[in-house]
Write a protein that holds these residues in place. Structure first.
Motif, PDB file in Angstrom:
ATOM      1  N   GLN A 152     -23.609  51.775  94.330  1.00  0.00           N
ATOM      2  CA  GLN A 152     -24.581  50.714  94.163  1.00  0.00           C
ATOM      3  C   GLN A 152     -23.911  49.425  93.689  1.00  0.00           C
ATOM      4  OE1 GLN A 152     -27.525  52.338  91.468  1.00  0.00           O
ATOM      5  NE2 GLN A 152     -28.607  53.394  93.117  1.00  0.00           N
ATOM      6  N   GLU A 153     -24.690  48.371  93.627  1.00  0.00           N
ATOM      7  CA  GLU A 153     -24.150  47.091  93.189  1.00  0.00           C
ATOM      8  C   GLU A 153     -23.782  47.136  91.708  1.00  0.00           C
ATOM      9  OE1 GLU A 153     -27.075  44.181  94.051  1.00  0.00           O
ATOM     10  OE2 GLU A 153     -26.989  44.458  96.226  1.00  0.00           O
ATOM     11  N   ASP A 154     -23.158  46.047  91.273  1.00  0.00           N
ATOM     12  CA  ASP A 154     -22.802  45.885  89.861  1.00  0.00           C
ATOM     13  C   ASP A 154     -21.696  46.829  89.415  1.00  0.00           C
ATOM     14  OD1 ASP A 154     -24.811  43.949  89.635  1.00  0.00           O
ATOM     15  OD2 ASP A 154     -26.313  45.471  89.118  1.00  0.00           O
ATOM     16  N   VAL A 155     -20.690  47.031  90.281  1.00  0.00           N
ATOM     17  CA  VAL A 155     -19.472  47.711  89.816  1.00  0.00           C
ATOM     18  C   VAL A 155     -18.804  46.800  88.793  1.00  0.00           C
ATOM     19  CG1 VAL A 155     -17.195  48.572  90.480  1.00  0.00           C
ATOM     20  CG2 VAL A 155     -19.175  48.952  91.986  1.00  0.00           C
ATOM     21  N   SER A 156     -18.501  47.339  87.640  1.00  0.00           N
ATOM     22  CA  SER A 156     -17.972  46.493  86.562  1.00  0.00           C
ATOM     23  C   SER A 156     -16.555  46.031  86.866  1.00  0.00           C
ATOM     24  CB  SER A 156     -17.990  47.265  85.242  1.00  0.00           C
ATOM     25  OG  SER A 156     -16.925  48.191  85.194  1.00  0.00           O
ATOM     26  N   PRO A 157     -16.120  44.909  86.296  1.00  0.00           N
ATOM     27  CA  PRO A 157     -14.714  44.503  86.395  1.00  0.00           C
ATOM     28  C   PRO A 157     -13.877  45.439  85.513  1.00  0.00           C
ATOM     29  CG  PRO A 157     -15.887  43.042  84.929  1.00  0.00           C
ATOM     30  CD  PRO A 157     -16.929  43.937  85.525  1.00  0.00           C
ATOM     31  N   PRO A 158     -12.556  45.414  85.671  1.00  0.00           N
ATOM     32  CA  PRO A 158     -11.713  46.241  84.806  1.00  0.00           C
ATOM     33  C   PRO A 158     -11.896  45.856  83.335  1.00  0.00           C
ATOM     34  CG  PRO A 158     -10.471  45.446  86.693  1.00  0.00           C
ATOM     35  CD  PRO A 158     -11.775  44.712  86.708  1.00  0.00           C
ATOM     36  N   ILE A 159     -12.154  46.848  82.494  1.00  0.00           N
ATOM     37  CA  ILE A 159     -12.346  46.617  81.055  1.00  0.00           C
ATOM     38  C   ILE A 159     -11.139  47.180  80.324  1.00  0.00           C
ATOM     39  CG2 ILE A 159     -13.838  47.080  79.072  1.00  0.00           C
ATOM     40  CD1 ILE A 159     -16.136  47.544  81.085  1.00  0.00           C
ATOM     41  N   PRO A 160     -10.300  46.326  79.719  1.00  0.00           N
ATOM     42  CA  PRO A 160      -9.078  46.827  79.070  1.00  0.00           C
ATOM     43  C   PRO A 160      -9.387  47.502  77.742  1.00  0.00           C
ATOM     44  CG  PRO A 160      -9.253  44.457  78.795  1.00  0.00           C
ATOM     45  CD  PRO A 160     -10.387  44.854  79.667  1.00  0.00           C
ATOM     46  N   ALA A 186     -30.301  47.389  77.410  1.00  0.00           N
ATOM     47  CA  ALA A 186     -30.364  47.078  78.839  1.00  0.00           C
ATOM     48  C   ALA A 186     -30.960  45.689  79.034  1.00  0.00           C
ATOM     49  CB  ALA A 186     -31.204  48.122  79.566  1.00  0.00           C
ATOM     50  N   SER A 187     -30.271  44.857  79.863  1.00  0.00           N
ATOM     51  CA  SER A 187     -30.727  43.484  80.095  1.00  0.00           C
ATOM     52  C   SER A 187     -30.359  43.073  81.501  1.00  0.00           C
ATOM     53  CB  SER A 187     -30.092  42.526  79.081  1.00  0.00           C
ATOM     54  OG  SER A 187     -30.401  41.189  79.402  1.00  0.00           O
ATOM     55  N   GLU A 188     -31.359  42.794  82.313  1.00  0.00           N
ATOM     56  CA  GLU A 188     -31.094  42.360  83.673  1.00  0.00           C
ATOM     57  C   GLU A 188     -30.524  40.946  83.716  1.00  0.00           C
ATOM     58  OE1 GLU A 188     -34.787  42.614  85.680  1.00  0.00           O
ATOM     59  OE2 GLU A 188     -35.830  41.231  84.335  1.00  0.00           O
ATOM     60  N   ASP A 189     -30.601  40.214  82.605  1.00  0.00           N
ATOM     61  CA  ASP A 189     -30.038  38.873  82.549  1.00  0.00           C
ATOM     62  C   ASP A 189     -28.521  38.893  82.363  1.00  0.00           C
ATOM     63  OD1 ASP A 189     -32.599  37.914  82.739  1.00  0.00           O
ATOM     64  OD2 ASP A 189     -32.858  37.702  80.567  1.00  0.00           O
ATOM     65  N   SER A 190     -27.986  40.021  81.927  1.00  0.00           N
ATOM     66  CA  SER A 190     -26.552  40.119  81.666  1.00  0.00           C
ATOM     67  C   SER A 190     -25.813  40.505  82.939  1.00  0.00           C
ATOM     68  CB  SER A 190     -26.297  41.153  80.570  1.00  0.00           C
ATOM     69  OG  SER A 190     -24.909  41.367  80.408  1.00  0.00           O
ATOM     70  N   PRO A 191     -24.616  39.950  83.175  1.00  0.00           N
ATOM     71  CA  PRO A 191     -23.846  40.302  84.377  1.00  0.00           C
ATOM     72  C   PRO A 191     -23.523  41.787  84.461  1.00  0.00           C
ATOM     73  CG  PRO A 191     -22.944  38.340  83.334  1.00  0.00           C
ATOM     74  CD  PRO A 191     -23.956  38.892  82.389  1.00  0.00           C
ATOM     75  N   THR A 192     -23.371  42.447  83.319  1.00  0.00           N
ATOM     76  CA  THR A 192     -23.026  43.872  83.309  1.00  0.00           C
ATOM     77  C   THR A 192     -24.253  44.775  83.226  1.00  0.00           C
ATOM     78  OG1 THR A 192     -22.794  43.861  80.898  1.00  0.00           O
ATOM     79  CG2 THR A 192     -20.820  43.392  82.195  1.00  0.00           C
ATOM     80  N   GLY A 193     -25.443  44.195  83.146  1.00  0.00           N
ATOM     81  CA  GLY A 193     -26.656  44.985  83.056  1.00  0.00           C
ATOM     82  C   GLY A 193     -27.026  45.402  81.654  1.00  0.00           C
ATOM     83  N   LEU A 211     -35.026  55.708  83.682  1.00  0.00           N
ATOM     84  CA  LEU A 211     -33.815  54.876  83.649  1.00  0.00           C
ATOM     85  C   LEU A 211     -33.816  53.804  84.729  1.00  0.00           C
ATOM     86  CD1 LEU A 211     -30.876  57.335  82.842  1.00  0.00           C
ATOM     87  CD2 LEU A 211     -31.863  55.554  81.382  1.00  0.00           C
ATOM     88  N   ALA A 212     -34.322  54.144  85.908  1.00  0.00           N
ATOM     89  CA  ALA A 212     -34.303  53.176  87.009  1.00  0.00           C
ATOM     90  C   ALA A 212     -35.090  51.919  86.663  1.00  0.00           C
ATOM     91  CB  ALA A 212     -34.868  53.820  88.282  1.00  0.00           C
ATOM     92  N   GLY A 213     -36.128  52.047  85.856  1.00  0.00           N
ATOM     93  CA  GLY A 213     -36.916  50.882  85.471  1.00  0.00           C
ATOM     94  C   GLY A 213     -36.164  49.927  84.564  1.00  0.00           C
ATOM     95  N   PHE A 214     -35.115  50.389  83.906  1.00  0.00           N
ATOM     96  CA  PHE A 214     -34.319  49.536  83.013  1.00  0.00           C
ATOM     97  C   PHE A 214     -32.992  49.107  83.651  1.00  0.00           C
ATOM     98  CE2 PHE A 214     -36.874  52.195  80.140  1.00  0.00           C
ATOM     99  CZ  PHE A 214     -37.493  51.209  79.373  1.00  0.00           C
ATOM    100  N   LEU A 215     -32.380  50.031  84.419  1.00  0.00           N
ATOM    101  CA  LEU A 215     -31.045  49.766  84.953  1.00  0.00           C
ATOM    102  C   LEU A 215     -31.070  49.294  86.399  1.00  0.00           C
ATOM    103  CD1 LEU A 215     -29.177  52.831  83.391  1.00  0.00           C
ATOM    104  CD2 LEU A 215     -29.424  50.499  82.477  1.00  0.00           C
ATOM    105  N   GLY A 216     -32.259  49.262  87.007  1.00  0.00           N
ATOM    106  CA  GLY A 216     -32.375  48.685  88.342  1.00  0.00           C
ATOM    107  C   GLY A 216     -32.090  49.635  89.475  1.00  0.00           C
ATOM    108  N   GLY A 217     -31.946  50.912  89.225  1.00  0.00           N
ATOM    109  CA  GLY A 217     -31.702  51.861  90.304  1.00  0.00           C
ATOM    110  C   GLY A 217     -31.447  53.240  89.747  1.00  0.00           C
ATOM    111  N   ASP A 218     -31.684  54.248  90.592  1.00  0.00           N
ATOM    112  CA  ASP A 218     -31.452  55.631  90.189  1.00  0.00           C
ATOM    113  C   ASP A 218     -29.989  55.956  90.478  1.00  0.00           C
ATOM    114  OD1 ASP A 218     -31.644  58.228  89.441  1.00  0.00           O
ATOM    115  OD2 ASP A 218     -32.802  58.882  91.188  1.00  0.00           O
ATOM    116  N   SER A 219     -29.170  55.874  89.454  1.00  0.00           N
ATOM    117  CA  SER A 219     -27.729  56.041  89.659  1.00  0.00           C
ATOM    118  C   SER A 219     -27.155  57.039  88.675  1.00  0.00           C
ATOM    119  CB  SER A 219     -27.009  54.698  89.506  1.00  0.00           C
ATOM    120  OG  SER A 219     -27.136  54.212  88.182  1.00  0.00           O
ATOM    121  N   ILE A 220     -25.986  57.547  89.017  1.00  0.00           N
ATOM    122  CA  ILE A 220     -25.212  58.410  88.132  1.00  0.00           C
ATOM    123  C   ILE A 220     -23.843  57.751  87.974  1.00  0.00           C
ATOM    124  CG2 ILE A 220     -24.563  59.856  90.107  1.00  0.00           C
ATOM    125  CD1 ILE A 220     -24.251  62.175  88.168  1.00  0.00           C
TER     126      ILE A 220
END
Length: 795
Positions: free
Chosen positions: A109-117, A459-466, A66-75
């Motif tokens: 980690q970075e990339d905390v999403s904005p509020p999604i209604p 998964a896309s590193e070009d997208s703001p949300t990943g 997963l880290a290779g696609f999402l940019g980090g080992d996160s939960i």
């Protein structure tokens, strides 16, 4: 009275004090090193379920990549916020401020999403990636504090998702170091005080258990630190209880032998040697049986089971070592004072060979009852146990939702319910599918066609949300751009030629419906792309793979444990029939414990089900520990049978071991019941199954069923050993007035003429030898111990 020859063999007074004192000092030194490690277990433990899976599992392979696609080992953690109705712009702004604060928390980690209604506008969610290599529990707790403090009146928030449930599990295990150990030790202390009515002896026994646990924990910690085993709260809790219970059991067996010797008037040193000789073989055999059963867990594909095997075995090994070195040293120094104020002065009451004579005491009365009604007793016990075993058909051991693992309150569970009201229930716990880049369109088509998938992205590193929404048009994948008009479409992230497809589940990730969806996806992807081309992971896949592996382990390991223990019993008892019958009684007891437990779990406690590993763990502990008590009983029965014949030996063995085994059973049941104070479903179920099963073994199987069945069968119980072929009444002692030494081992003791009395028991005209009878002497003039006397009777 001690012969000069025997006295010359005794060490000097300094050695009789110095040897025990040295052993005590060694244990104190090692225990003082291991004691501080009680507070350091968190440094080497992990409660991440995916880390326990075999490397070959699909979920494991996905998790590692997963880290290779999402940019980090996160939960992921999911923060869900609701109000009294539809949220206003000001409410959304307050939630955005909360998200900004959360992004500053250490461990996030970075990339905390904005509020999604949500579509209904009444809730928003924030996706928070948390560093999986850090302390997830404390990080989530800090986020929860921010949610509670930052949100204004009218807004309410919860932290849920995989990280939220992990934090709740961590909090549930917090009581292991203090609460669990304290409850277990208090329970054991109270039982020992009631049984022995002494203030000092219970302390000595508990010191034996505590120091064994200190050394076992020290060893386990370094094994986990070196990466040799995986340690988690579940293994830690079981280790604590198993060592306290087993060490206390072995200690009680030694104490019983020491008490017998002290009661005959022996000195401290002679009583220590006599008790050690009598307790060594049954303790070694019992502990070896438990270790053999536990090591069978190494056959498991789950790392947590493989870890429990060696770690618990180490605990049992140190329990035996402590009971055979530390406790004997303590009692050798204390002597009779250990039993104050009720110092034993008379040997334990024995049942007379003539069953028509009056008897005193609970166990002599029980032995006479068994002898008079042997067949009725064992048939009645079997019927009762079989009736209880019927409930095993109601056991639901096919897995439970992650949200139900924690008993009592759970913020993650509450948040999951709120999330499901406003968003797809699987939000925050998606399905991950790794496929070759050229197979992306086909994989997206399979996921999009599933009724259990709400939306599909890649998964896309070009997208703001990943990640970016993806659809299929004219057989080609089309990614949706995130941003103002004219924003170019992002490209999927490629790792080792593969891409990561992300499917949001319609149902909660830990639900049966979600599991069905993932199983169907695996089958459809294999059919569309080819077997093994697509690898499916995520929280739901982890649960599936864990449950499937546990079921496989249960099927493979249980027969192996039975075979190993059966072989050990055959070697110990030098018989085939007796071990087979003992194993059969323990299996019947286990089935009854599981059947009654199923009814209690379903009808009384209302549990949602059980993990597939629950029957396996229950079997390992109940069979190994149940055989433990049968070893205590039957090893003494065999010892007595060599002297008195089989049927009198059975009754004498029952009387001699009745008190100590009952006390040991109560202690072990109390220690396992203490697991119930930890609010984790798995441990609560193991606590009830093992505690109830141990009580069954103690009061029905070992006290009634085994003695009655053995008595009814008679000397054939030892088939095909020499003891079976020997006349049960051929062995008898010499009269008490005979003081002349015998010239040879083969004719060391002249047998008194036996006579048969009502009840099928052989009555002897002369008394049998005590632990050391001065009137029974060897050719060199020193008194014979029971073991030496037994050897004179063997061909």
């Amino acid at each position: 009275m001690t012969s000069p020859h025997h006295a010359n063999r005794r060490p000097s007074g300094w050695l009789r004090i110095g040897i025990p004192a040295l052993l005590v000092l060694v244990w104190l030194a090692v225990g003082s090193i291991g004691g501080p490690y009680f507070g350091k277990v968190d440094e080497v433990s992990s409660n991440d379920r995916s880390s326990f899976l075999p490397e070959s599992a699909d979920a494991t392979q996905v998790n590692e990549r997963l880290a290779g696609f999402l940019g980090g080992d996160s939960i992921p953690a999911v923060v869900v916020v609701t109000g009294d109705g539809e949220l206003s712009d000001d409410d959304i702004a307050d939630v955005q401020a909360l998200a900004d604060d959360i992004a500053e928390v250490e461990g996030v980690q970075e990339d905390v999403s904005p509020p999604i209604p949500s579509e209904d506008g009444e809730a928003v969610q924030i996706f928070v990636p948390i560093d999986a290599s850090g302390e997830v529990g404390p990080t989530v707790e800090e986020i929860r504090s921010l949610v509670s403090e930052d949100l204004p009146a009218g807004l309410e928030g919860w932290v849920t998702g995989p990280a939220g449930f992990t934090a709740d599990l961590v909090e549930g295990f917090l009581g292991i170091d203090g609460l669990l150990l304290g409850v277990a030790l208090i329970a054991v202390f109270l039982i020992l005080v009631i049984v022995y009515r002494s203030p000092l002896l219970p302390v000595l026994v508990l010191l034996t258990s505590i120091f064994a646990l200190c050394v076992a924990l020290l060893t386990g910690w370094w094994l986990a630190y070196a990466g040799i085993v995986v340690l988690n709260g579940q293994v830690q809790g079981i280790l604590f209880i198993l060592v306290i219970g087993a060490a206390t059991d072995y200690a009680l067996l030694y104490v019983a032998r020491f008490r017998e010797s002290i009661a005959t008037g022996m000195s401290k040193w002679d009583a220590t040697l006599s008790a050690w000789r009598g307790a060594f073989e049954p303790i070694l055999a019992s502990g070896g049986t438990v270790i053999a059963g536990l090591l069978c867990l190494l056959l498991s594909d789950l790392a947590t089971n493989r870890a429990l095997g060696p770690i618990a075995s180490i605990g049992i090994a140190f329990s035996m070592l402590s009971a055979l070195t530390f406790l004997p040293a303590l009692l050798a120094l204390c002597g009779r004072a250990a039993f104050w104020p009720f110092i034993p002065k008379e040997p334990i009451a024995m049942i007379p060979d003539d069953l028509t004579q009056p008897v005193k005491g609970l166990w002599p009365r029980q032995a006479r009852f068994v002898a008079r009604h042997a067949r009725i007793v064992w048939i009645a016990c079997t019927i009762v146990l079989l009736a209880g075993a019927v409930g095993i058909t109601q056991l639901k051991a096919d897995g439970v939702p992650t949200s139900d693992l924690v008993l009592g309150s759970s913020e993650a569970r509450d948040g999951q319910e709120v999330l499901a009201e406003h968003f797809p229930a699987g939000s925050g716990s998606p399905v991950y599918v790794i496929v070759p880049e050229e197979e992306l369109a086909d994989a997206v088509g399979v996921l999009a066609a599933s009724d259990g998938i709400e939306s599909v992205s890649v998964a896309s590193e070009d997208s703001p949300t990943g990640q970016a929404q993806v659809t299929v048009e004219d057989g080609e994948p089309v990614l949706t751009a995130v941003g103002p008009p004219g924003t170019p479409a992002p490209a999927p992230t490629v790792s080792a030629g593969d891409v990561l497809v992300i499917g949001t589940l319609t149902d909660a990730a830990d639900s049966v419906a979600a599991e069905d969806t993932v199983r169907d996806l695996r089958a459809d992807l294999d059919e569309t792309l080819g077997a093994g081309v697509a690898v499916v992971g995520g929280e739901t896949a982890t649960d599936i793979d864990t449950n499937d592996t546990s079921t496989r382990d249960r099927t493979v390991i249980i027969p192996v444990i039975l075979a190993v223990i059966l072989i050990i019993l055959m070697l110990l008892l030098r018989s085939i029939l007796a071990p087979v019958l003992l194993i059969g009684t323990v299996i019947l007891s286990f089935a009854t414990a599981l059947g009654v437990s199923a009814l209690v779990f379903n009808e009384v406690l209302g549990f949602p089900g059980a993990d597939p590993a629950v029957p396996l763990y229950g079997f390992v502990f109940l069979v190994a520990l149940g055989v433990d008590y049968n070893i205590f009983l039957m090893s003494r029965v065999r010892e007595e049978s060599l002297v008195h014949g089989t049927r009198p030996g059975i009754l004498r063995g029952l009387v001699a071991t009745g008190g100590v085994i009952t006390s040991a059973g109560l202690v072990l049941a109390a220690t396992f019941a203490a697991l119930g104070v930890i609010p984790i479903l798995f441990l609560a179920q193991i606590a009830f199954i093992v505690a109830f099963g141990v009580l069954l073994d103690t009061f029905i199987v070992r006290s009634l069923l085994v003695p009655a069945l053995s008595y009814d069968i008679g000397k054939a119980i030892w088939w095909p050993s020499k003891l079976w072929r020997r006349d049960a009444g051929a062995l008898a002692g010499t009269g008490s007035n005979s003081a002349s030494p015998t010239p040879s081992r083969a004719g060391a003791l002249a047998a008194a003429a036996p006579a048969t009395v009502p009840g099928g028991v052989v009555a002897h005209d002369a008394p049998m030898p005590a632990e050391t009878d001065p009137e029974l002497v060897a050719g060199d003039g020193h008194p014979l111990t029971r073991e030496e006397y037994r050897r004179t009777l063997e061909p």
